[in-house]
Design an enzyme around this catalytic site. Structure first.
Site, short mmCIF file in Angstrom:
data_model
loop_
_atom_site.label_atom_id
_atom_site.label_comp_id
_atom_site.label_asym_id
_atom_site.label_seq_id
_atom_site.Cartn_x
_atom_site.Cartn_y
_atom_site.Cartn_z
N HIS A 1 -11.98 -3.71 -9.10
CA HIS A 1 -13.14 -3.83 -8.13
C HIS A 1 -12.98 -3.68 -6.71
O HIS A 1 -11.80 -3.37 -6.33
CB HIS A 1 -13.57 -5.34 -8.11
CG HIS A 1 -14.16 -5.73 -9.49
ND1 HIS A 1 -15.54 -6.06 -9.58
CD2 HIS A 1 -13.61 -5.80 -10.93
CE1 HIS A 1 -16.00 -6.46 -10.77
NE2 HIS A 1 -14.61 -6.12 -11.62
N HIS B 1 -18.95 -3.42 -12.54
CA HIS B 1 -20.40 -3.21 -12.22
C HIS B 1 -20.75 -1.79 -13.12
O HIS B 1 -20.09 -1.42 -14.02
CB HIS B 1 -20.74 -2.99 -10.82
CG HIS B 1 -20.01 -4.05 -10.11
ND1 HIS B 1 -20.36 -5.51 -10.27
CD2 HIS B 1 -18.89 -4.27 -9.61
CE1 HIS B 1 -19.41 -6.25 -9.47
NE2 HIS B 1 -18.60 -5.63 -9.12
N GLU C 1 -8.98 -6.44 -6.92
CA GLU C 1 -9.97 -6.51 -5.69
C GLU C 1 -9.19 -5.42 -4.71
O GLU C 1 -8.33 -5.82 -3.82
CB GLU C 1 -10.56 -7.55 -5.13
CG GLU C 1 -11.45 -8.38 -5.78
CD GLU C 1 -12.70 -8.16 -6.11
OE1 GLU C 1 -13.28 -6.94 -5.27
OE2 GLU C 1 -13.45 -8.77 -6.45
N GLU D 1 -19.89 -0.10 -4.69
CA GLU D 1 -18.55 -0.55 -5.36
C GLU D 1 -18.63 0.10 -6.98
O GLU D 1 -17.42 0.57 -7.34
CB GLU D 1 -18.59 -1.99 -5.68
CG GLU D 1 -17.35 -2.46 -6.04
CD GLU D 1 -17.28 -3.85 -6.39
OE1 GLU D 1 -18.41 -4.77 -6.11
OE2 GLU D 1 -16.58 -4.42 -7.18
ZN ZN Z 1 -17.06 -6.29 -7.89
#
Ligand code: ZN
Length: 229
Positions: A118, A25, A194, A63
């Site tokens: 992430h 992102h 993640e 995030e």
């Molecule tokens: Zn993400």
């Protein structure tokens, strides 16, 4: 005279292995939906959004801020070990890049490993823990054994560092996937971590604390180093 002895590339002075870190992102994504929502190829014949805003903790901690912080910490740790680190974005205030562009950049470096960072935003009271994705079924040799081994090394190192594998997705912290464009386009060994679920209070306590992020960065850097051998 026989064949010349070929030294491993790392023995040559000045040679540096390259690792690409891909912090998920970006801080400018939310304000630029037209760019971020534009479709790009997903690497398996379909399209998906250029990028997304990413998730956030229940208190609003984003995030993109998390991924930028952890990736920056991993970069510092790897650089100190003589590894050349390239990042798919150079700040936390830009827009994108699109997921296919990130992959193209990473492939262009000839990276020994590509690691996307992430954090998840799953609902569910008991949904917590990290998981590591890699492309499956693989679309090229790099996405086969090397990427699976990179993902497994990340999983093993995170577990050995005390982090909890996901209770809600994948199998013991590993989650092979076909729907992530960055992994689908990878021509070098690639995995996506993640790091935890930002919506779960115990995970959030780790993800939102500098000590927690430092611990994640140490584990991720150690895993990359172990993978490189
Ligand atoms: Zn993400």
């Amino acid at each position: 005279m026989g064949e010349p002895v070929a030294l491993p590339a790392r023995e040559f002075p000045g040679f540096q292995r390259v690792v690409v870190l891909d912090p998920g992102h970006n801080g400018g994504n939310a304000a630029n939906p037209d760019i971020i929502n534009s479709p790009v190829p997903d690497g398996r014949g379909n399209t998906k959004a250029c990028n997304t805003t990413g998730t956030s903790g229940n208190d609003g901690y984003t995030e993109h801020e998390f991924t930028w912080d952890v990736a920056s910490r991993v970069r510092e740790l790897l650089s100190a070990r003589g590894i050349r680190v390239e990042m798919t974005r150079d700040s936390d205030t830009g827009v994108g890049p699109c997921v296919d562009q990130r992959a193209a950049f990473a492939n262009g470096t000839g990276a020994a490993a590509i690691v996307s960072i992430h954090a998840d935003g799953a609902t569910g009271a008991n949904a917590r823990g990290f998981h590591v994705a890699h492309s499956s079924p693989p679309l090229n040799d790099a996405q086969g054994e090397p990427s699976a081994r990179l993902a497994a090394t990340l999983r093993d190192t995170l577990v050995n560092s005390g982090f909890t594998p996901s209770t809600y997705i994948g199998d013991n912290g590993l989650n092979p996937r076909a729907d992530l464009a960055g992994l689908n386009f990878a021509e070098r060994p690639a995995a996506l971590v993640e790091c935890g679920n930002m919506r779960h209070p115990e995970d959030a306590a780790i993800l939102e604390s500098p000590d927690g992020r430092a611990g994640l960065a140490v584990a991720i850097a150690a895993a990359i180093t172990a993978y490189l051998g």
